[in-house]
Scaffold this motif. Structure first.
Motif, PDB file in Angstrom:
ATOM      1  N   GLU A 404       0.659  -1.129  -0.034  1.00  0.00           N
ATOM      2  CA  GLU A 404       0.017   0.149   0.006  1.00  0.00           C
ATOM      3  C   GLU A 404       0.784   1.306   0.125  1.00  0.00           C
ATOM      4  O   GLU A 404       1.738   1.420   0.601  1.00  0.00           O
ATOM      5  CB  GLU A 404      -1.057   0.078   1.318  1.00  0.00           C
ATOM      6  CG  GLU A 404      -1.779   1.249   1.298  1.00  0.00           C
ATOM      7  CD  GLU A 404      -2.708   1.270   2.384  1.00  0.00           C
ATOM      8  OE1 GLU A 404      -3.480   2.256   2.632  1.00  0.00           O
ATOM      9  OE2 GLU A 404      -3.230   0.240   3.034  1.00  0.00           O
ATOM     10  N   LEU A 405       0.621   2.288  -0.630  1.00  0.00           N
ATOM     11  CA  LEU A 405       1.047   3.618  -0.847  1.00  0.00           C
ATOM     12  C   LEU A 405       0.782   4.425   0.487  1.00  0.00           C
ATOM     13  O   LEU A 405      -0.481   4.290   0.771  1.00  0.00           O
ATOM     14  CB  LEU A 405       0.772   4.289  -2.121  1.00  0.00           C
ATOM     15  CG  LEU A 405       1.012   5.897  -2.159  1.00  0.00           C
ATOM     16  CD1 LEU A 405       2.653   6.001  -2.166  1.00  0.00           C
ATOM     17  CD2 LEU A 405       0.450   6.332  -3.537  1.00  0.00           C
ATOM     18  N   GLU A 406       1.768   4.681   1.161  1.00  0.00           N
ATOM     19  CA  GLU A 406       1.463   5.229   2.280  1.00  0.00           C
ATOM     20  C   GLU A 406       1.303   7.084   2.250  1.00  0.00           C
ATOM     21  O   GLU A 406       0.600   7.657   2.853  1.00  0.00           O
ATOM     22  CB  GLU A 406       2.570   4.828   3.596  1.00  0.00           C
ATOM     23  CG  GLU A 406       2.210   5.626   4.752  1.00  0.00           C
ATOM     24  CD  GLU A 406       3.325   5.144   5.870  1.00  0.00           C
ATOM     25  OE1 GLU A 406       3.993   6.014   6.437  1.00  0.00           O
ATOM     26  OE2 GLU A 406       3.689   3.860   5.979  1.00  0.00           O
ATOM     27  N   ASP A 407       2.423   7.443   1.507  1.00  0.00           N
ATOM     28  CA  ASP A 407       2.517   8.970   1.311  1.00  0.00           C
ATOM     29  C   ASP A 407       3.104   9.202   0.031  1.00  0.00           C
ATOM     30  O   ASP A 407       3.910   8.428  -0.465  1.00  0.00           O
ATOM     31  CB  ASP A 407       3.437   9.527   2.408  1.00  0.00           C
ATOM     32  CG  ASP A 407       2.847   9.630   3.637  1.00  0.00           C
ATOM     33  OD1 ASP A 407       1.952  10.603   3.756  1.00  0.00           O
ATOM     34  OD2 ASP A 407       3.477   9.355   4.677  1.00  0.00           O
ATOM     35  N   LEU A 408       2.476  10.269  -0.597  1.00  0.00           N
ATOM     36  CA  LEU A 408       2.892  10.868  -1.609  1.00  0.00           C
ATOM     37  C   LEU A 408       3.373  12.291  -1.718  1.00  0.00           C
ATOM     38  O   LEU A 408       2.831  12.834  -1.611  1.00  0.00           O
ATOM     39  CB  LEU A 408       1.726  10.452  -2.785  1.00  0.00           C
ATOM     40  CG  LEU A 408       2.075  10.518  -4.282  1.00  0.00           C
ATOM     41  CD1 LEU A 408       0.928  10.054  -5.143  1.00  0.00           C
ATOM     42  CD2 LEU A 408       2.293  11.999  -4.947  1.00  0.00           C
TER      43      LEU A 408
END
Length: 479
Positions: A404-408
């Motif tokens: 899962e992508l947590e921060d962008l």
């Protein structure tokens, strides 16, 4: 529209090439932090390889017609090597986010090789608490912010289980690269079409005279407003100094609900709140540097997408720029938001965006040498103090190979004599800021990040909310 071998760059895309200098790199990107361990490099390569057919432009390089007979052309790179564009590295222990920022800053300090497709992605393992990161980098001539959001559909899935691509897209065979004579002929052909395009516009005007007069009137008003803005230069500040090639990065984590609370309670749009947060943070930062802010209003270059909804799947740039005010002279945060709202409402009602798009259209008719001069004028550092870009992202979790992508954190670019760019992107209930600074001019970039957090905090409190928690990277439960 398909991304085909032989496509000519638009005037806007070509202008980003013309603006690039040794110390001013015109690439953009992001630092993306994921939960869980990094995938194996070969698995990640195969994941991208299986989806490259969805974005053919990623296998295209630039071809330049001789004697500047036309704008550059995208052509298949016959020597395309995915391993060159997808790099693999690891952070030394302890793998802190400070180390990740330093690595990303070094990567964004280096220009892309114009002899190859204009993008890179770095797979970074070894981030603390069992995480990994991706660092992306693409030339602005390739992609703008809005279409960049759509590009994530190539790499990302909306579920933890990777979706099977329609077909693997392999094997891939490159088309033959045009020779100098063919490139010159294409350039001349493009110039030869201009009279017919102009004649077509004249015919349309003749058959719809009333409508055409209204369009011309609006366009002339817009050009006049852009010219007036150009006659009122931005103030001199510590942000506007000669820059070098080296960069710093800082991350600021926020919750989107905090900005929505301010918007819903005090009025305006989320973008108005963002500009107010930036203005308040810059006020604190400037005063900490001993700069007087009384009567000082900075000017932000705010890119505005004019991409239609049915064009969101297309690469290339469909943007114009507006110059929005940052009233650092206003001490009260609510009053500061009111000033920003009124100014932005005035810009929306004005013809500045129309004028900017008309100028962009005129650039499409210009030979490359004139286009280069016009593009530099559009990004003249006399007209603004910093770039502030806010791009809406997906409000649901994204995954890469089940992680899962947590921060962008988005990364913008620094034009000449611009030492700071603020890029903002919302994602899955978050609103992350990526601050890009010149390495020598902004040694206190982290302090500016703290000032931005304080600026949002005072707005949230003024809106009747609780002080926002200083959101850090989410801690994973021990195994």
């Amino acid at each position: 529209m398909a991304q085909s071998h032989g496509d000519r760059l638009s005037a806007v895309d070509a202008s980003f090439l013309a603006q690039e200098r040794a110390n001013s790199h015109m690439h953009v990107g992001a630092v993306l932090i994921f939960e869980g361990p990094a995938p194996a490099y070969d698995d990640f390569l195969n994941h991208i390889r299986s989806r490259l057919h969805l974005v053919p432009r990623y296998r295209h390089k630039l071809a330049f017609p001789p004697l500047e007979t036309g704008r550059p052309i995208w052509v298949d790179d016959r020597n395309f090597n995915l391993e060159y564009h997808v790099r693999h590295t690891a952070l030394p222990q302890p793998g802190s986010e400070e180390q990740l920022r330093a690595l990303a800053a070094r990567i964004h300090s280096q220009r892309l090789d114009r002899a190859k497709p204009l993008w890179e992605t770095w797979l970074v393992q070894g981030l603390e608490r069992g995480r990994f990161a991706l660092i992306s980098k693409s030339h602005h001539a390739l992609v703008d912010g809005i279409s960049g959001v759509d590009l994530m559909t190539v790499l990302f899935d909306a579920t933890p289980i990777p979706q099977v691509a329609p077909h693997e897209g392999e094997p891939w065979t490159a088309a033959r690269e045009p020779g100098p004579l063919q490139l010159a002929a294409r350039g001349v052909k493009g110039l030869a079409r201009l009279p017919f395009e102009l004649a077509g516009g004249a015919l349309s005007a003749a058959t719809h005279p009333a409508e055409s007069l209204d369009v011309v009137k609006e366009a002339l008003e817009g050009i006049g407003e852009v010219a007036w803005a150009g006659l009122n230069p931005a103030p001199e500040t510590p942000l506007n100094v000669p820059i070098g090639p080296h960069r710093r990065l800082s991350f600021v984590r926020n919750d989107l609900n905090d900005l929505k609370l301010v918007k819903n309670t005090l009025g305006g749009t989320v973008n108005d709140v963002v500009l107010t947060v930036v203005a308040g943070g810059l006020r604190r930062w400037l005063r900490a540097r001993g700069v007087r802010t009384e009567g000082l209003e900075l000017r932000a270059l705010v890119p505005v997408s004019v991409r239609a909804k049915d064009q969101h799947h297309e690469l290339g740039n469909r943007i114009v720029v507006m110059r929005g005010p940052l009233p650092v002279y206003v001490e009260d945060p609510v009053a500061r938001l009111r000033v920003v709202r009124q100014a932005m409402d005035g810009l929306k009602e004005s013809k500045q965006a129309v004028g900017a798009e008309v100028i962009t259209g005129l650039e499409a008719l210009a030979p490359p040498t004139i286009l280069a001069q016009a593009s530099r004028l559009q990004f003249s550092t006399r007209l603004f103090n910093l770039l502030v870009t806010n791009v809406p992202g997906p409000q649901f979790p994204l995954y890469v190979l089940g992680r899962e992508l947590e921060d962008l954190f988005p990364v913008a670019f620094l034009p000449e004599n611009q030492s700071l760019a603020v890029a903002i992107m919302s994602y899955n209930g978050r609103m992350d800021f990526g601050l890009l600074g010149d390495y020598d001019a902004l040694p206190d970039l982290e302090e500016l990040g703290d000032a931005l957090k304080d600026s949002l905090e005072e707005l949230v409190v003024a809106a009747g909310g609780r002080k926002p928690k200083r959101r850090r990277a989410r801690k994973l439960e021990p195994a």
